[in-house]
Structures are given as structure tokens and as C-alpha cells.
Design a protein around this motif. Sequence first.
Motif, short mmCIF file in Angstrom:
data_model
loop_
_atom_site.label_atom_id
_atom_site.label_comp_id
_atom_site.label_asym_id
_atom_site.label_seq_id
_atom_site.Cartn_x
_atom_site.Cartn_y
_atom_site.Cartn_z
N ARG A 1 4.71 -5.36 7.64
CA ARG A 1 4.48 -3.89 8.17
C ARG A 1 3.62 -3.27 7.36
NH1 ARG A 1 10.01 -0.85 7.97
NH2 ARG A 1 9.63 -1.23 5.61
N TYR A 2 3.31 -3.26 6.10
CA TYR A 2 2.49 -2.73 5.44
C TYR A 2 1.01 -3.31 5.70
CZ TYR A 2 -0.54 -1.05 1.63
OH TYR A 2 -1.67 -0.47 0.77
N PHE A 3 0.64 -4.53 5.99
CA PHE A 3 -0.61 -5.03 6.51
C PHE A 3 -1.18 -4.14 7.55
CE2 PHE A 3 0.47 -9.36 4.97
CZ PHE A 3 0.20 -9.04 3.40
N PHE A 4 -0.09 -4.05 8.67
CA PHE A 4 -0.45 -3.58 9.91
C PHE A 4 -0.23 -1.96 9.93
CE2 PHE A 4 0.01 -7.79 11.15
CZ PHE A 4 -0.81 -7.97 12.00
N SER A 5 -0.24 -1.35 8.80
CA SER A 5 -0.47 0.24 8.71
C SER A 5 -2.00 0.57 8.33
CB SER A 5 0.63 0.54 7.74
OG SER A 5 0.26 0.33 6.33
N LYS A 6 -2.68 -0.57 8.11
CA LYS A 6 -4.00 -0.26 7.80
C LYS A 6 -4.89 -1.38 8.69
CE LYS A 6 -2.93 0.82 3.28
NZ LYS A 6 -2.95 2.11 3.48
N ARG A 7 -6.31 -0.99 8.74
CA ARG A 7 -7.20 -1.79 9.35
C ARG A 7 -7.39 -3.31 8.76
NH1 ARG A 7 -11.70 1.17 12.20
NH2 ARG A 7 -12.02 -1.04 12.62
N GLY A 8 -7.67 -4.27 9.42
CA GLY A 8 -7.80 -5.76 8.76
C GLY A 8 -6.67 -6.35 8.56
N ALA A 9 -5.75 -6.10 9.28
CA ALA A 9 -4.19 -6.62 9.19
C ALA A 9 -3.98 -7.96 9.51
CB ALA A 9 -3.42 -5.88 9.85
N TYR A 10 -4.73 -8.68 10.64
CA TYR A 10 -4.70 -10.02 11.12
C TYR A 10 -4.99 -11.03 9.88
CZ TYR A 10 -2.53 -8.88 15.56
OH TYR A 10 -1.78 -8.75 16.63
N PRO A 11 -6.19 -10.59 9.27
CA PRO A 11 -6.76 -11.85 8.09
C PRO A 11 -5.44 -11.85 7.15
CG PRO A 11 -8.39 -10.54 8.98
CD PRO A 11 -7.18 -9.91 9.53
N LYS A 12 -4.91 -10.65 6.72
CA LYS A 12 -3.88 -10.50 5.75
C LYS A 12 -2.76 -11.35 6.25
CE LYS A 12 -5.78 -6.50 3.85
NZ LYS A 12 -5.62 -4.98 3.58
#
Length: 123
Positions: free
Chosen positions: A73-84
Motif C-alpha cells: 500500500r505504501y509503494f502505491f501511494s508514490k510514483r515508481g511503485a511497480y518496480p518496488k
Amino acid sequence: MGEFRAFVCRQTGNIHYQTDFIDGSELKDELPEDIDDEDKYIPLPDKRELGLGKPLVLDFAREFLPNDFDDARYFFSKRGAYPKFKALLARRGAIDRWHVFEAKATEQALRDWCALNEIEIVG
């Protein structure tokens, strides 16, 4: 990345598409002159319109990576989420499971979209 547009002809079922990529290469299909005729052509939806972006990732994390849900959820609150997210999948050995989950959800979303738009699926 570039722009991609695709349309289904309601009469023939043919798909017409046009895209430009940022590297300068192009993949174009000449769009019919009447492509804006909404009775004849319907634009294909993108991932977000089908709910296959962030909501799908969070559904997957909730079901298969519950201990990592907050991170996803934190990854997808910011840009560049898919690589993470993909790195998290790799660490957890869940890449194949994700691909199966995503493929099933994509197929179902497209089938639902076709039914909603009265497009018959053949084959």
C-alpha cells in the motif's frame, strides 16, 4: 511511454489501434475516418478503467502477502511503485503466483467489460 489507442468495431469485431512510442518508433494502423462514431466503435479500456492497477495489487497482497500488505500500500501511494512491488514479489518467491492472479483478473475484467458493452466473445 507513448500513447496507445485501440477501438473495437461493434459491427465486425475488428480491433483498430494506433500508438506512438517515445523512442521514435511507431506502430500504426490507419484508423477509420469514422472512428469517432460511438455507435460503431468503442474505445478499449486501460488497466485503470478495468480496476487492474493498484486495486488488483492490493487484493493480491491482502490475499497472498498479508504480512507485506502495508508495504505494498505504501509503494502505491508514490510514483515508481511497480518496480518496488516486483522486487517484493521476487523476495517472497511470488512472481509466478502474481502473474497467474493478474492474468485471471485481467481475463475476467475484459469478459465483464465485453458483456457490459454487448460485445460477443468468440472462441
